[in-house]
Scaffold this motif. Structure first.
Motif, PDB file in Angstrom:
ATOM      1  N   GLU A 146       0.849  -1.198   0.000  1.00 38.79           N
ATOM      2  CA  GLU A 146       0.000   0.000   0.000  1.00 38.79           C
ATOM      3  C   GLU A 146       0.881   1.243   0.000  1.00 38.79           C
ATOM      4  O   GLU A 146       1.893   1.327   0.704  1.00 38.79           O
ATOM      5  N   ILE A 147       0.454   2.253  -0.777  1.00 36.06           N
ATOM      6  CA  ILE A 147       1.175   3.519  -0.872  1.00 36.06           C
ATOM      7  C   ILE A 147       0.733   4.418   0.272  1.00 36.06           C
ATOM      8  O   ILE A 147      -0.460   4.687   0.442  1.00 36.06           O
ATOM      9  N   THR A 148       1.720   4.893   1.040  1.00 29.92           N
ATOM     10  CA  THR A 148       1.398   5.744   2.203  1.00 29.92           C
ATOM     11  C   THR A 148       1.756   7.201   1.969  1.00 29.92           C
ATOM     12  O   THR A 148       1.316   8.083   2.705  1.00 29.92           O
ATOM     13  N   ASP A 149       2.551   7.491   0.975  1.00 26.60           N
ATOM     14  CA  ASP A 149       2.946   8.858   0.657  1.00 26.60           C
ATOM     15  C   ASP A 149       3.463   8.869  -0.772  1.00 26.60           C
ATOM     16  O   ASP A 149       3.856   7.822  -1.317  1.00 26.60           O
ATOM     17  N   THR A 150       3.475  10.042  -1.389  1.00 29.17           N
ATOM     18  CA  THR A 150       3.962  10.135  -2.766  1.00 29.17           C
ATOM     19  C   THR A 150       4.812  11.380  -2.938  1.00 29.17           C
ATOM     20  O   THR A 150       4.641  12.365  -2.207  1.00 29.17           O
TER      21      THR A 150
ATOM     22  N   ASP B 227      -3.274   3.634  -2.864  1.00 30.54           N
ATOM     23  CA  ASP B 227      -3.232   2.605  -3.914  1.00 30.54           C
ATOM     24  C   ASP B 227      -2.647   1.320  -3.339  1.00 30.54           C
ATOM     25  O   ASP B 227      -1.697   1.351  -2.545  1.00 30.54           O
ATOM     26  N   LYS B 228      -3.212   0.197  -3.758  1.00 35.09           N
ATOM     27  CA  LYS B 228      -2.709  -1.109  -3.314  1.00 35.09           C
ATOM     28  C   LYS B 228      -2.248  -1.903  -4.538  1.00 35.09           C
ATOM     29  O   LYS B 228      -2.991  -2.011  -5.520  1.00 35.09           O
ATOM     30  N   TYR B 229      -1.025  -2.439  -4.444  1.00 35.88           N
ATOM     31  CA  TYR B 229      -0.449  -3.167  -5.564  1.00 35.88           C
ATOM     32  C   TYR B 229       0.005  -4.552  -5.117  1.00 35.88           C
ATOM     33  O   TYR B 229       0.579  -4.722  -4.038  1.00 35.88           O
TER      34      TYR B 229
ATOM     35  N   ALA C  30       9.444  -6.047  -5.221  1.00 35.61           N
ATOM     36  CA  ALA C  30       8.568  -4.942  -4.821  1.00 35.61           C
ATOM     37  C   ALA C  30       9.332  -3.640  -4.643  1.00 35.61           C
ATOM     38  O   ALA C  30       8.936  -2.585  -5.183  1.00 35.61           O
ATOM     39  N   ALA C  31      10.418  -3.666  -3.870  1.00 39.51           N
ATOM     40  CA  ALA C  31      11.161  -2.432  -3.603  1.00 39.51           C
ATOM     41  C   ALA C  31      11.680  -1.816  -4.888  1.00 39.51           C
ATOM     42  O   ALA C  31      11.594  -0.587  -5.082  1.00 39.51           O
TER      43      ALA C  31
ATOM     44  N   THR D 117       4.173   0.496   2.335  1.00 38.61           N
ATOM     45  CA  THR D 117       4.249  -0.525   3.377  1.00 38.61           C
ATOM     46  C   THR D 117       3.725  -1.844   2.829  1.00 38.61           C
ATOM     47  O   THR D 117       2.859  -1.865   1.943  1.00 38.61           O
ATOM     48  N   ARG D 118       4.268  -2.918   3.329  1.00 36.98           N
ATOM     49  CA  ARG D 118       3.771  -4.244   2.942  1.00 36.98           C
ATOM     50  C   ARG D 118       2.631  -4.599   3.888  1.00 36.98           C
ATOM     51  O   ARG D 118       2.800  -4.643   5.106  1.00 36.98           O
TER      52      ARG D 118
END
Length: 971
Positions: A266-270, A280-282, A289-290, A304-305
């Protein structure tokens, strides 16, 4: 005043060598004369006419392409073949060689199109038969040029009647061989992705592909989950990575591998500029992933995972295409995108998920075949790599333009993905990418109707001894019926055959043998009656081709003529694709080996010999083709050579200026030097060639030439009355015969195993070390100074034996030089070394005890000669005949052996003393020869004015200034 006395000049009384054989070879100027001589004698035809009951031995020529002058790889290839052919002929076989040429195909067609373009003509405006005739004429011209270039290299063969794949009989047989696949049920028309050249507008085989660095777009594309998910997966997206953005419009699935560890992120900041949003969840592979999120410009603290994601969760998901719901697309992409598992998915690169477009990838296609989803294939891209008119947004845009440069398709797809919110990152990557080896332009995988031969379809053709499918027969042949040189060739071809797909036979071109079949109109390719199968029809087609060539297929009314009385022409379409040229050359076993008088009784060659690239080329296609029509491989031996590199080990390239042209080498050194370079090299690996290497080769040649010149000079007046039996010879001569018997085994075994470097090294070392530096050096004294002695007759008998062995053993390698040497002794209008065999082996000459004895003698001699060389360099003596050394030998057995031979003659000294006393401290020693010491002493007496030995009895005989031996000779 006293009269001045002078010593008589005894030079005229010596048996000095007499020969007109020149030290300087002059090969570039003299070799053409020998070629003319062989043509006049008709050497090749004479050998065939006189073959009698000899066992046939056939090397089948892999046809070079009739297009351009020879390069160094051609010279290497044809010279190895020539050595195989000539050596087997001289070992007692009827060794036949029919040179051939590959004449159909795109390179020639391309050249004619280039000529048209220069004249402003359009190929499509020219009647196809006229176009094909121009291709034929072009090929004929290059066949004639290459034939003369090959002959200049000294290559023997049936040059007057070579095989050409464009000869009428060849075209008839190629068509007939194709129709065997038609009749046995392995031929089918399928729609699957093949490597396609947008520049040449045709499908390509793997053998027509080479890989070059290419810079591609890379994109990371999220696919939205639309069903099959619960909880936090319902709003997730699966991210794929691809280097072919143009294939996204043809996506039909996303593949995963259940053995890979996946996670939900999940994206916590951009950052300020980003194509991702907070929340967004990927779904991504954990190991990637990294790296993926970093490509989206995210730092490690901006995501974060959330949790693990299991394989069964992925299997349940259904996705939406990134272009689903776009305005103006008219629902073109509004279909479900399933998740599919596949072993081809890895977590080495990308995201752990693979975008799957079954019309544009081999693995993708196999995934769909496995699930019986062939009806979901797309046909979105045309023959020029352009999107077809039914594809929204991208119609007409090309992946690559007519020159192989990048078109507008990739950029347009990426822009549309950005507009649709269907991309999270992009970039460029340099990687190895398939290119056509002809046009050098990139290729694409493209789904298109093609004709295939099924390699795993069971064949009920009565040829099942080695398997009932083409693949099983091929694998059995590789393992059980064929010998491989080197053995690595077996492994390479076996793995290729083991994993290869069905064989794509069709090409969308004009110059070639057409696929001689008819298809029923308005009938699916899978229908039983789709293909017209009729033996009488096949016989008519073959007869037409035999009489008129393959051009007749394109004449108006041909279909109606051959179908008359067999089928209604109005119900059938005539196929106008042409066969892959690898099918042409793969069929040569039929129209060369099987059909020609100079072929083989069973249509199987003793040897196929080509470069290592032919494991995916001619070796491969010949194996597949023959396994379908003969039931087994068409060869018993497969010999493979490597590539030719420059002196630094670099690939040759015109742009680098490091190419070596055979014609240039021949003009500077002569063809024999080029042939010797081939013989010296280990052809099973890559070989290097360049100016310094050729200089070294020429130096070896000169050393051998000097050896042969000495023999010729010493045999100038030799006759049968001079010959003595081996039993009456001194030990030194019998030792030489022993070495010859050993060499005979080595030479024959080497030639049988195609080991030319082994043969050359063995014979060359013998000639320069055992003969020139040892035997000749010792026997010069007897040959020059003896009268009609038994020793001199024995030496000359051995020289005659050596002459016959060396000239014939080396004739397959140095074809011109050994002919020159042979004619120096045996002149005559019909005389030629290439008309004789290797002399019969004489195992009775082998004498192991004698060889052991002389090993000890030579060991002591090496210490003596090394000790004398020190004295010579220090100018104590000028020549070894001024010495009379004392030799201390601890080994009693060796001392006893030395007592039985004239050791002073062997060491070329005037006298020598052998003792078992301990060697004094000042004695000369060699570290590798323990127990042997040499104390230098000068010879006592006067110098013989005839033989130059220093002996006490010189001056005591009737002839002034000579020794007793020379006195006898003069008397």
């Amino acid at each position: 005043m006293c009269a001045e006395t002078t010593t008589p000049d005894y030079k005229s009384t010596l048996n000095l060598p007499k020969t007109d054989f020149p030290m300087r070879a002059g090969l570039p100027n003299r070799e053409p004369g020998w070629l003319e001589r062989w043509a006049k004698i008709g050497v090749y035809d004479k050998l065939r006419a006189e073959a009698g009951s000899r066992t046939p031995f056939v090397l089948h020529d892999g046809p070079p392409y009739a297009n351009g002058h020879l390069h160094i790889g051609h010279a290497l290839n044809k010279t190895i073949k020539d050595m195989i052919v000539r050596s087997h002929q001289m070992m007692g076989f009827d060794s036949r060689y029919v040179p051939g040429w590959d004449c159909h195909g795109l390179p020639i067609e391309w050249k004619i199109e280039e000529q048209y373009r220069k004249k402003g003509k359009d190929k499509d405006d020219v009647p196809i038969v006229d176009f094909r005739q121009e291709c034929r004429k072009f090929a004929e011209g290059w066949v004639d040029i290459q034939r003369e270039e090959f002959k200049r290299l000294g290559i023997t063969g049936n040059w007057a009647d070579p095989y050409l794949t464009m000869n009428f009989h060849a075209e008839a047989v190629i068509a007939d061989e194709f129709m065997k696949f038609l009749m046995n049920g392995s031929l089918y028309q399928g729609s699957k992705p093949v490597m396609w050249s947008p520049v040449e507008k045709t499908a390509l085989a793997e053998a027509e592909i080479e890989y070059h660095d290419h810079k591609s777009h890379t994109i990371w594309v999220p696919f939205r989950v639309v069903s099959g998910a619960t909880g936090d997966l319902a709003s997730a997206k699966i991210v794929i990575w691809t280097t072919t953005p143009w294939t996204i419009p043809s996506n039909k699935a996303v593949a995963y591998n259940p053995t890979i560890s996946y996670g939900l992120y999940e994206i916590t900041d951009t950052p300020d500029e980003s194509w991702v949003s907070v929340g967004d969840k990927y779904l991504l592979a954990d190991t990637l992933a990294a790296e993926t999120l970093a490509k989206a410009r995210l730092d490690d603290d901006q995501w974060t995972r959330v949790r693990d994601v299991a394989g069964d969760e992925l299997a349940a998901l259904t996705l939406a295409h990134p272009f689903a719901g776009l305005d103006g697309a008219d629902g073109f992409w509004d279909y479900d995108v399933p998740m599919v598992d596949g072993d081809h998915v890895t977590d080495d690169a990308g995201t752990g998920f693979v975008h799957t477009a079954p019309s544009h990838g081999a693995d993708d296609y196999e995934v769909f075949v496995k699930r019986n989803w062939i009806d979901r294939m797309t046909h979105n891209v045309g023959e020029e790599s352009e999107f077809l008119s039914h594809v929204p947004f991208f119609a007409g845009l090309r992946v690559f333009d007519q020159k192989g440069k990048e078109g507008k398709a990739n950029a347009a797809v990426i822009d549309k993905l950005v507009e649709a919110g269907g991309i999270i990152a992009r970039g460029r990557v340099a990687h190895s990418y398939p290119h056509s080896w002809r046009s050098k332009a990139p290729v694409i995988f493209r789904n298109t109707p093609q004709w295939f031969v099924a390699v795993d379809r069971k064949l009920d053709d009565g040829m099942g001894e080695h398997g009932d499918t083409i693949r099983s027969r091929a694998l059995t042949s590789i393992d059980q019926l064929v010998k491989w040189t080197p053995q690595t060739g077996r492994n390479r071809l076996y793995s290729m055959i083991e994993g290869r797909p069905d064989w794509v036979l069709s090409r969308q071109r004009a110059w070639g043998v057409p696929l001689t079949c008819f298809t029923k109109k308005d009938t699916l390719p899978t229908a039983e009656d789709f293909l017209l199968r009729d033996d009488a029809l096949n016989a008519r087609i073959k007869a037409e081709f035999e009489a008129n060539g393959a051009d007749v297929w394109y004449e108006d009314g041909f279909k109606e003529r051959v179908l008359d009385g067999i089928a209604d022409p109005q119900e059938y379409d005539q196929v106008f694709d042409v066969l892959d040229v690898w099918f042409d050359s793969g069929s040569t076993h039929a129209f060369v080996l099987r059909d020609r008088e100079d072929g083989t009784p069973d249509g199987i060659a003793d040897v196929y010999m080509e470069g290592t690239d032919q494991h995916r080329g001619w070796f491969h296609s010949s194996l597949l083709q023959a396994c379908g029509t003969k039931g087994r491989a068409p060869y018993k031996n497969v010999v493979t050579h490597g590539f030719t590199l420059d002196e630094k080990g670099m690939k040759m390239s015109k742009s680098l200026g490091n190419t070596i042209v055979p014609e240039t080498v021949v003009k500077q050194y002569g063809a024999d030097i080029l042939r010797l370079w081939v013989a010296q090299a280990d052809y099973t690996a890559d070989q290097r060639i360049g100016p310094e290497i050729l200089k070294g080769t020429a130096d070896s040649y000169r050393r051998l030439r000097n050896t042969m010149r000495f023999m010729l000079g010493s045999l100038s007046d030799f006759s049968e009355s001079d010959r003595v039996s081996a039993a009456d010879m001194p030990e030194l001569e019998r030792w030489v015969l022993h070495r010859l018997a050993e060499l005979d085994i080595t030479v024959r075994e080497g030639y049988r195993n195609f080991d030319f470097s082994g043969v050359w090294q063995a014979v060359f070392n013998f000639a320069t070390v055992d003969l020139s530096a040892f035997y000749f050096d010792i026997r010069k004294d007897a040959l020059y100074c003896d009268g009609d002695t038994a020793r001199r007759r024995a030496a000359r008998t051995v020289l005659d034996i050596l002459f016959h062995r060396l000239t014939t053993w080396l004739a397959p390698i140095l074809v011109f030089t050994m002919e020159e040497i042979w004619l120096e002794r045996f002149p005559g209008d019909e005389s030629s070394v290439h008309l004789v065999d290797f002399p019969e082996a004489t195992p009775g000459w082998l004498d192991g005890d004698l060889a052991t004895k002389w090993t000890g003698i030579r060991k002591v001699r090496r210490v003596v000669t090394a000790a004398l060389e020190v004295q010579r360099q220090e100018k104590v003596i000028g020549a070894s005949l001024e010495a009379a050394p004392v030799v201390h030998v601890e080994d009693a057995a060796i001392r006893a052996a030395l007592d039985t031979v004239p050791f002073d003659d062997l060491c070329i000294t005037s006298d020598i003393t052998v003792t078992g006393d301990p060697a004094p401290a000042e004695a000369f020693r060699l570290p590798e020869s323990a127990g042997i010491g040499v104390v230098f002493e000068k010879a006592d007496g006067e110098k013989c004015q005839r033989c130059w030995k220093i002996l006490p009895d010189v001056g005591t005989h009737s002839h002034e200034g000579v020794c007793g031996r020379c006195e006898e000779a003069l008397d």
